[in-house]
Design a protein around this motif. Structure first.
Motif, mmCIF file in Angstrom:
data_model
loop_
_atom_site.group_PDB
_atom_site.id
_atom_site.type_symbol
_atom_site.label_atom_id
_atom_site.label_comp_id
_atom_site.label_asym_id
_atom_site.label_seq_id
_atom_site.Cartn_x
_atom_site.Cartn_y
_atom_site.Cartn_z
ATOM 1 N N VAL A 167 0.841 -1.199 0.000
ATOM 2 C CA VAL A 167 0.000 0.000 0.000
ATOM 3 C C VAL A 167 0.872 1.243 0.000
ATOM 4 C CG1 VAL A 167 -1.635 1.344 1.381
ATOM 5 C CG2 VAL A 167 -2.002 -1.103 1.056
ATOM 6 N N LEU A 168 1.902 1.255 0.819
ATOM 7 C CA LEU A 168 2.783 2.415 0.900
ATOM 8 C C LEU A 168 3.449 2.708 -0.445
ATOM 9 C CD1 LEU A 168 4.004 4.481 2.916
ATOM 10 C CD2 LEU A 168 5.907 2.893 3.176
ATOM 11 N N PHE A 169 3.956 1.685 -1.113
ATOM 12 C CA PHE A 169 4.591 1.900 -2.415
ATOM 13 C C PHE A 169 3.582 2.360 -3.459
ATOM 14 C CE2 PHE A 169 8.003 -1.133 -0.877
ATOM 15 C CZ PHE A 169 8.920 -0.130 -0.677
ATOM 16 N N GLN A 170 2.364 1.828 -3.404
ATOM 17 C CA GLN A 170 1.327 2.269 -4.340
ATOM 18 C C GLN A 170 0.984 3.742 -4.112
ATOM 19 O OE1 GLN A 170 -0.277 0.984 -6.950
ATOM 20 N NE2 GLN A 170 0.950 -0.864 -6.879
ATOM 21 N N VAL A 171 0.895 4.146 -2.852
ATOM 22 C CA VAL A 171 0.583 5.540 -2.540
ATOM 23 C C VAL A 171 1.700 6.458 -3.027
ATOM 24 C CG1 VAL A 171 0.316 7.190 -0.635
ATOM 25 C CG2 VAL A 171 -0.978 5.060 -0.623
ATOM 26 N N VAL A 172 2.933 6.108 -2.748
ATOM 27 C CA VAL A 172 4.061 6.943 -3.175
ATOM 28 C C VAL A 172 4.129 7.000 -4.705
ATOM 29 C CG1 VAL A 172 6.583 7.135 -3.177
ATOM 30 C CG2 VAL A 172 5.376 6.611 -1.059
ATOM 31 N N ALA A 173 3.939 5.864 -5.368
ATOM 32 C CA ALA A 173 3.955 5.856 -6.833
ATOM 33 C C ALA A 173 2.827 6.719 -7.387
ATOM 34 C CB ALA A 173 3.831 4.427 -7.353
ATOM 35 N N ASP A 174 1.661 6.650 -6.767
ATOM 36 C CA ASP A 174 0.538 7.460 -7.230
ATOM 37 C C ASP A 174 0.791 8.942 -6.999
ATOM 38 O OD1 ASP A 174 -2.274 7.603 -8.250
ATOM 39 O OD2 ASP A 174 -2.535 8.598 -6.315
ATOM 40 N N LEU A 175 1.428 9.259 -5.896
ATOM 41 C CA LEU A 175 1.753 10.670 -5.638
ATOM 42 C C LEU A 175 2.608 11.246 -6.762
ATOM 43 C CD1 LEU A 175 2.533 10.882 -1.830
ATOM 44 C CD2 LEU A 175 0.892 12.259 -3.087
ATOM 45 N N PHE A 176 3.618 10.529 -7.158
ATOM 46 C CA PHE A 176 4.522 11.038 -8.184
ATOM 47 C C PHE A 176 3.944 10.901 -9.592
ATOM 48 C CE2 PHE A 176 7.455 10.405 -4.644
ATOM 49 C CZ PHE A 176 8.002 11.664 -4.595
ATOM 50 N N ARG A 177 2.935 10.047 -9.763
ATOM 51 C CA ARG A 177 2.285 9.881 -11.058
ATOM 52 C C ARG A 177 1.272 10.997 -11.318
ATOM 53 N NH1 ARG A 177 -0.247 4.800 -10.452
ATOM 54 N NH2 ARG A 177 1.789 3.900 -10.821
ATOM 55 N N ASP A 178 0.717 11.575 -10.247
ATOM 56 C CA ASP A 178 -0.343 12.574 -10.365
ATOM 57 C C ASP A 178 0.223 13.908 -10.832
ATOM 58 O OD1 ASP A 178 -2.641 14.026 -10.213
ATOM 59 O OD2 ASP A 178 -2.934 13.786 -8.060
ATOM 60 N N LYS A 179 -0.190 14.318 -12.017
ATOM 61 C CA LYS A 179 0.315 15.574 -12.580
ATOM 62 C C LYS A 179 -0.477 16.784 -12.081
ATOM 63 C CE LYS A 179 2.104 13.546 -16.837
ATOM 64 N NZ LYS A 179 2.047 12.156 -16.491
ATOM 65 N N GLU A 180 -1.668 16.564 -11.543
ATOM 66 C CA GLU A 180 -2.508 17.671 -11.084
ATOM 67 C C GLU A 180 -2.116 18.161 -9.691
ATOM 68 O OE1 GLU A 180 -6.498 16.321 -11.357
ATOM 69 O OE2 GLU A 180 -6.357 15.908 -13.503
ATOM 70 N N LEU A 181 -1.493 17.310 -8.893
ATOM 71 C CA LEU A 181 -1.115 17.665 -7.527
ATOM 72 C C LEU A 181 0.198 18.443 -7.555
ATOM 73 C CD1 LEU A 181 -2.258 17.077 -4.694
ATOM 74 C CD2 LEU A 181 -0.727 15.134 -4.570
ATOM 75 N N SER A 182 0.231 19.558 -6.828
ATOM 76 C CA SER A 182 1.449 20.379 -6.833
ATOM 77 C C SER A 182 2.556 19.707 -6.024
ATOM 78 C CB SER A 182 1.149 21.763 -6.254
ATOM 79 O OG SER A 182 0.975 21.669 -4.848
ATOM 80 N N GLY A 183 3.754 20.170 -6.240
ATOM 81 C CA GLY A 183 4.907 19.622 -5.527
ATOM 82 C C GLY A 183 4.814 19.806 -4.019
ATOM 83 N N TRP A 184 4.228 20.916 -3.604
ATOM 84 C CA TRP A 184 4.093 21.156 -2.167
ATOM 85 C C TRP A 184 3.153 20.153 -1.518
ATOM 86 C CZ3 TRP A 184 7.536 23.829 0.232
ATOM 87 C CH2 TRP A 184 8.233 24.820 -0.451
ATOM 88 N N TRP A 185 2.035 19.861 -2.187
ATOM 89 C CA TRP A 185 1.108 18.876 -1.629
ATOM 90 C C TRP A 185 1.737 17.481 -1.623
ATOM 91 C CZ3 TRP A 185 -2.490 19.821 1.531
ATOM 92 C CH2 TRP A 185 -3.204 21.007 1.470
ATOM 93 N N LYS A 186 2.525 17.181 -2.632
ATOM 94 C CA LYS A 186 3.220 15.893 -2.645
ATOM 95 C C LYS A 186 4.176 15.798 -1.453
ATOM 96 C CE LYS A 186 2.904 15.301 -7.616
ATOM 97 N NZ LYS A 186 3.584 15.184 -8.896
ATOM 98 N N ALA A 187 4.890 16.895 -1.179
ATOM 99 C CA ALA A 187 5.823 16.919 -0.047
ATOM 100 C C ALA A 187 5.077 16.749 1.277
ATOM 101 C CB ALA A 187 6.621 18.214 -0.054
ATOM 102 N N VAL A 188 3.922 17.385 1.384
ATOM 103 C CA VAL A 188 3.124 17.259 2.623
ATOM 104 C C VAL A 188 2.679 15.819 2.813
ATOM 105 C CG1 VAL A 188 0.923 17.910 3.692
ATOM 106 C CG2 VAL A 188 2.381 19.666 2.669
ATOM 107 N N TRP A 189 2.186 15.177 1.753
ATOM 108 C CA TRP A 189 1.776 13.786 1.857
ATOM 109 C C TRP A 189 2.956 12.898 2.262
ATOM 110 C CZ3 TRP A 189 -2.827 11.930 2.500
ATOM 111 C CH2 TRP A 189 -3.941 12.549 1.962
#
Length: 124
Positions: free
Chosen positions: A22-44
């Protein structure tokens, strides 16, 4: 180690591996999402480091549908790329395949037996 120690070790191991997946899927999805800004990715990511289980559950609840859509898009793109590659390889004329094999034979990369096998395969 008795039976119950072994049993609980297997149960804990199963849940640990499931959590890692689950953790790897979440991290992979975070970096795959082009709509989410870099700051929100860092917060997650920060929350995943400090409150991993809770953050993973919140992420799956809050962004699960988009996660599934992004994964489906990746699978569809991979399938299209594979089919395109297969069409491109199939489009190579047998004469081109034989010429390519002849060049390999002339350069000493393959043996005459391998050349004959490649030629037979191209003509088949």
């Amino acid at each position: 180690m008795d039976f119950w120690d072994f049993f609980w070790l297997m149960v804990y191991s199963f849940f640990f591996v499931a959590y890692l997946m689950v953790l790897f899927q979440v991290v992979a999805d975070l970096f795959r999402d082009k709509e989410l800004s870099g700051w929100w990715k860092a917060v997650w990511i920060i929350f995943l480091i400090f409150l991993p289980v809770l953050t993973a559950l919140v992420y799956l609840i809050a962004r699960g549908r988009g996660m599934a859509q992004r994964q489906a898009a990746v699978v569809t793109q991979a399938r299209q790329d594979t089919e395109s590659y297969i069409r491109d390889v199939a489009a190579v004329a047998p004469a081109d395949q034989i010429a390519s094999a002849k060049n390999l034979l002339d350069s000493g990369t393959i043996t005459p037996a391998e050349f004959e096998r490649l030629k037979a395969k191209a003509l088949a």
